[in-house]
Design a protein around this motif. Structure first.
Motif, PDB file in Angstrom:
ATOM      1  N   ARG A   4       0.824  -1.219   0.000  1.00  0.00           N
ATOM      2  CA  ARG A   4       0.000   0.000   0.000  1.00  0.00           C
ATOM      3  C   ARG A   4       0.854   1.263   0.000  1.00  0.00           C
ATOM      4  O   ARG A   4       0.520   2.247  -0.675  1.00  0.00           O
ATOM      5  N   VAL A   5       1.943   1.234   0.770  1.00  0.00           N
ATOM      6  CA  VAL A   5       2.807   2.414   0.851  1.00  0.00           C
ATOM      7  C   VAL A   5       3.545   2.647  -0.468  1.00  0.00           C
ATOM      8  O   VAL A   5       3.742   3.786  -0.889  1.00  0.00           O
ATOM      9  N   ILE A   6       3.949   1.574  -1.137  1.00  0.00           N
ATOM     10  CA  ILE A   6       4.631   1.725  -2.432  1.00  0.00           C
ATOM     11  C   ILE A   6       3.669   2.255  -3.498  1.00  0.00           C
ATOM     12  O   ILE A   6       3.986   3.188  -4.248  1.00  0.00           O
ATOM     13  N   THR A   7       2.480   1.678  -3.567  1.00  0.00           N
ATOM     14  CA  THR A   7       1.531   2.035  -4.628  1.00  0.00           C
ATOM     15  C   THR A   7       0.654   3.234  -4.262  1.00  0.00           C
ATOM     16  O   THR A   7       0.044   3.837  -5.146  1.00  0.00           O
ATOM     17  N   ASN A   8       0.605   3.552  -2.972  1.00  0.00           N
ATOM     18  CA  ASN A   8      -0.321   4.568  -2.446  1.00  0.00           C
ATOM     19  C   ASN A   8      -1.752   4.242  -2.852  1.00  0.00           C
ATOM     20  O   ASN A   8      -2.563   5.110  -3.153  1.00  0.00           O
ATOM     21  N   GLU A   9      -2.040   2.958  -2.846  1.00  0.00           N
ATOM     22  CA  GLU A   9      -3.392   2.449  -3.107  1.00  0.00           C
ATOM     23  C   GLU A   9      -3.670   1.337  -2.110  1.00  0.00           C
ATOM     24  O   GLU A   9      -2.771   0.558  -1.777  1.00  0.00           O
ATOM     25  N   ARG A  10      -4.911   1.234  -1.660  1.00  0.00           N
ATOM     26  CA  ARG A  10      -5.238   0.238  -0.648  1.00  0.00           C
ATOM     27  C   ARG A  10      -5.268  -1.184  -1.208  1.00  0.00           C
ATOM     28  O   ARG A  10      -4.900  -2.133  -0.514  1.00  0.00           O
ATOM     29  N   ASP A  11      -5.687  -1.336  -2.439  1.00  0.00           N
ATOM     30  CA  ASP A  11      -5.917  -2.684  -2.969  1.00  0.00           C
ATOM     31  C   ASP A  11      -5.069  -3.019  -4.191  1.00  0.00           C
ATOM     32  O   ASP A  11      -5.385  -3.950  -4.938  1.00  0.00           O
ATOM     33  N   THR A  12      -4.002  -2.261  -4.427  1.00  0.00           N
ATOM     34  CA  THR A  12      -3.134  -2.506  -5.575  1.00  0.00           C
ATOM     35  C   THR A  12      -1.817  -3.133  -5.117  1.00  0.00           C
ATOM     36  O   THR A  12      -1.212  -2.664  -4.151  1.00  0.00           O
ATOM     37  N   LEU A  13      -1.388  -4.185  -5.801  1.00  0.00           N
ATOM     38  CA  LEU A  13      -0.123  -4.838  -5.467  1.00  0.00           C
ATOM     39  C   LEU A  13       1.027  -4.169  -6.211  1.00  0.00           C
ATOM     40  O   LEU A  13       0.909  -3.830  -7.390  1.00  0.00           O
ATOM     41  N   ALA A  14       2.128  -3.980  -5.507  1.00  0.00           N
ATOM     42  CA  ALA A  14       3.327  -3.420  -6.123  1.00  0.00           C
ATOM     43  C   ALA A  14       4.010  -4.474  -6.988  1.00  0.00           C
ATOM     44  O   ALA A  14       3.762  -5.677  -6.835  1.00  0.00           O
ATOM     45  N   ASP A  15       4.861  -4.032  -7.915  1.00  0.00           N
ATOM     46  CA  ASP A  15       5.718  -4.937  -8.670  1.00  0.00           C
ATOM     47  C   ASP A  15       6.486  -5.821  -7.689  1.00  0.00           C
ATOM     48  O   ASP A  15       6.988  -5.332  -6.664  1.00  0.00           O
ATOM     49  N   GLU A  16       6.576  -7.106  -7.969  1.00  0.00           N
ATOM     50  CA  GLU A  16       7.135  -8.061  -7.009  1.00  0.00           C
ATOM     51  C   GLU A  16       8.574  -7.724  -6.603  1.00  0.00           C
ATOM     52  O   GLU A  16       8.917  -7.758  -5.417  1.00  0.00           O
ATOM     53  N   ALA A  17       9.417  -7.381  -7.574  1.00  0.00           N
ATOM     54  CA  ALA A  17      10.817  -7.064  -7.264  1.00  0.00           C
ATOM     55  C   ALA A  17      10.910  -5.788  -6.437  1.00  0.00           C
ATOM     56  O   ALA A  17      11.710  -5.699  -5.489  1.00  0.00           O
ATOM     57  N   LEU A  18      10.075  -4.803  -6.765  1.00  0.00           N
ATOM     58  CA  LEU A  18      10.070  -3.544  -6.015  1.00  0.00           C
ATOM     59  C   LEU A  18       9.559  -3.780  -4.598  1.00  0.00           C
ATOM     60  O   LEU A  18      10.109  -3.249  -3.629  1.00  0.00           O
ATOM     61  N   TRP A  19       8.497  -4.596  -4.491  1.00  0.00           N
ATOM     62  CA  TRP A  19       7.954  -4.912  -3.161  1.00  0.00           C
ATOM     63  C   TRP A  19       9.009  -5.607  -2.300  1.00  0.00           C
ATOM     64  O   TRP A  19       9.173  -5.264  -1.131  1.00  0.00           O
ATOM     65  N   GLU A  20       9.713  -6.580  -2.879  1.00  0.00           N
ATOM     66  CA  GLU A  20      10.710  -7.323  -2.107  1.00  0.00           C
ATOM     67  C   GLU A  20      11.820  -6.398  -1.610  1.00  0.00           C
ATOM     68  O   GLU A  20      12.226  -6.476  -0.442  1.00  0.00           O
ATOM     69  N   LYS A  21      12.282  -5.506  -2.478  1.00  0.00           N
ATOM     70  CA  LYS A  21      13.307  -4.542  -2.086  1.00  0.00           C
ATOM     71  C   LYS A  21      12.784  -3.631  -0.977  1.00  0.00           C
ATOM     72  O   LYS A  21      13.473  -3.371   0.017  1.00  0.00           O
ATOM     73  N   GLY A  22      11.536  -3.180  -1.123  1.00  0.00           N
ATOM     74  CA  GLY A  22      10.928  -2.315  -0.120  1.00  0.00           C
ATOM     75  C   GLY A  22      10.680  -3.024   1.195  1.00  0.00           C
ATOM     76  O   GLY A  22      10.925  -2.471   2.272  1.00  0.00           O
ATOM     77  N   PHE A  23      10.208  -4.262   1.099  1.00  0.00           N
ATOM     78  CA  PHE A  23       9.886  -5.027   2.309  1.00  0.00           C
ATOM     79  C   PHE A  23      11.136  -5.277   3.142  1.00  0.00           C
ATOM     80  O   PHE A  23      11.116  -5.096   4.372  1.00  0.00           O
ATOM     81  N   VAL A  24      12.227  -5.700   2.511  1.00  0.00           N
ATOM     82  CA  VAL A  24      13.482  -5.962   3.231  1.00  0.00           C
ATOM     83  C   VAL A  24      13.971  -4.686   3.923  1.00  0.00           C
ATOM     84  O   VAL A  24      14.343  -4.705   5.103  1.00  0.00           O
ATOM     85  N   PHE A  25      13.916  -3.566   3.197  1.00  0.00           N
ATOM     86  CA  PHE A  25      14.362  -2.298   3.794  1.00  0.00           C
ATOM     87  C   PHE A  25      13.456  -1.891   4.947  1.00  0.00           C
ATOM     88  O   PHE A  25      13.936  -1.496   6.022  1.00  0.00           O
ATOM     89  N   PHE A  26      12.135  -1.986   4.726  1.00  0.00           N
ATOM     90  CA  PHE A  26      11.173  -1.586   5.752  1.00  0.00           C
ATOM     91  C   PHE A  26      11.393  -2.380   7.038  1.00  0.00           C
ATOM     92  O   PHE A  26      11.447  -1.811   8.134  1.00  0.00           O
ATOM     93  N   MET A  27      11.516  -3.707   6.903  1.00  0.00           N
ATOM     94  CA  MET A  27      11.690  -4.563   8.076  1.00  0.00           C
ATOM     95  C   MET A  27      12.971  -4.213   8.837  1.00  0.00           C
ATOM     96  O   MET A  27      12.970  -4.121  10.071  1.00  0.00           O
ATOM     97  N   GLN A  28      14.056  -3.988   8.112  1.00  0.00           N
ATOM     98  CA  GLN A  28      15.326  -3.657   8.773  1.00  0.00           C
ATOM     99  C   GLN A  28      15.239  -2.310   9.475  1.00  0.00           C
ATOM    100  O   GLN A  28      15.657  -2.166  10.624  1.00  0.00           O
ATOM    101  N   TYR A  29      14.675  -1.338   8.793  1.00  0.00           N
ATOM    102  CA  TYR A  29      14.569   0.012   9.368  1.00  0.00           C
ATOM    103  C   TYR A  29      13.614   0.021  10.571  1.00  0.00           C
ATOM    104  O   TYR A  29      13.939   0.539  11.640  1.00  0.00           O
ATOM    105  N   TYR A  30      12.455  -0.572  10.373  1.00  0.00           N
ATOM    106  CA  TYR A  30      11.434  -0.536  11.426  1.00  0.00           C
ATOM    107  C   TYR A  30      11.893  -1.298  12.666  1.00  0.00           C
ATOM    108  O   TYR A  30      11.691  -0.840  13.795  1.00  0.00           O
ATOM    109  N   ARG A  31      12.549  -2.435  12.462  1.00  0.00           N
ATOM    110  CA  ARG A  31      13.010  -3.203  13.627  1.00  0.00           C
ATOM    111  C   ARG A  31      14.042  -2.417  14.436  1.00  0.00           C
ATOM    112  O   ARG A  31      14.117  -2.562  15.662  1.00  0.00           O
ATOM    113  N   ALA A  32      14.816  -1.569  13.751  1.00  0.00           N
ATOM    114  CA  ALA A  32      15.826  -0.755  14.444  1.00  0.00           C
ATOM    115  C   ALA A  32      15.215   0.474  15.115  1.00  0.00           C
ATOM    116  O   ALA A  32      15.875   1.126  15.929  1.00  0.00           O
TER     117      ALA A  32
END
Length: 237
Positions: free
Chosen positions: A62-90
């Protein structure tokens, strides 16, 4: 306010974000850092708040697409998810704080000998760590995250599983939350639903639809204890 029509409350389950604590500042900061990492402009905090509640994987879409029900590109999502998890956990609890009277409400319920559990769609490892950092983890007998079981809220599975672990009838468990997912999961599991009026969900709006109307509304957690106390006294007489 009347207490719930229930013979014996045997456990109380709580949602985490928007119920026990206000975690939006840290989630929004992680979202902003992730979008910057991906070459995108930050989103307003209120927009990020509207995307919270279905787990971090969905939040990242949702944060990547700025849409509630739209899926981001898989490679972009994976890059974003890994970064988000690392940043948020810290930065889990840089600005996240329990809501006023949260700890008082939990302490009062523990004094009644009622087991407390957390059932959140947040990743389990993050939920456990956040509760530890907020000094709340020891209040809970069980902490279930969105990835603890094959299904998450609004599925009834986490609530039914929690009741089975505690060895109680799920009809005698309260589910306390701020969102549609919490109410739907409670109703599907046959639990009583308690909606908080101070979280991220619009309880006034949810209460207008019978499918998402909680059995009970509270403005602060100690109200649960206040309404169960007369019942305990009656049970002992």
């Amino acid at each position: 306010m009347t207490r719930p029509a229930i013979e014996h409350v045997q456990a109380v389950a709580f949602d985490l974000d928007g119920t026990l604590c206000d975690s939006i500042p840290d989630l929004a900061a992680a979202a902003a850092a992730m979008r910057e990492h991906l070459g995108l402009q930050p989103l307003p905090e209120k927009v990020v708040e509207s995307y919270v509640g279905d787990g971090i994987g969905t939040l990242v879409h949702r944060v990547i697409t700025n849409e509630r029900d739209t899926l981001a590109d898989e490679a972009l999502w994976e890059k974003g998810f890994v970064f988000f998890m690392q940043y948020y956990r810290a930065h889990l609890s840089d600005f996240t704080r329990p809501y006023p009277e949260t700890e008082a409400g939990l302490g009062l319920l523990k004094s009644l000998g009622i087991p407390l559990v957390v059932i959140t769609n947040k990743t389990e490892i993050l939920a456990v760590e956040l509760l530890k950092q907020l000094g709340l983890a020891d209040y809970f007998s069980l902490i279930l995250g969105g990835d603890s079981l094959p299904e998450k809220k609004p599925s009834p599975l986490p609530l039914v599983h929690a009741a089975e672990v505690l060895g109680i009838d799920h009809a005698n468990m309260l589910m306390v939350g701020d969102s549609k997912n919490d109410i739907l999961a409670a109703k599907a599991a046959g639990c009583l639903s308690v909606g908080v009026t101070f979280g991220y969900g619009d309880m006034t709006l949810l209460s207008q639809d019978q499918a998402t109307k909680p059995d009970w509304l509270i403005g602060k957690l100690p109200e649960i204890y206040e309404n169960l106390q007369p019942q305990k006294a009656q049970d002992e007489n």
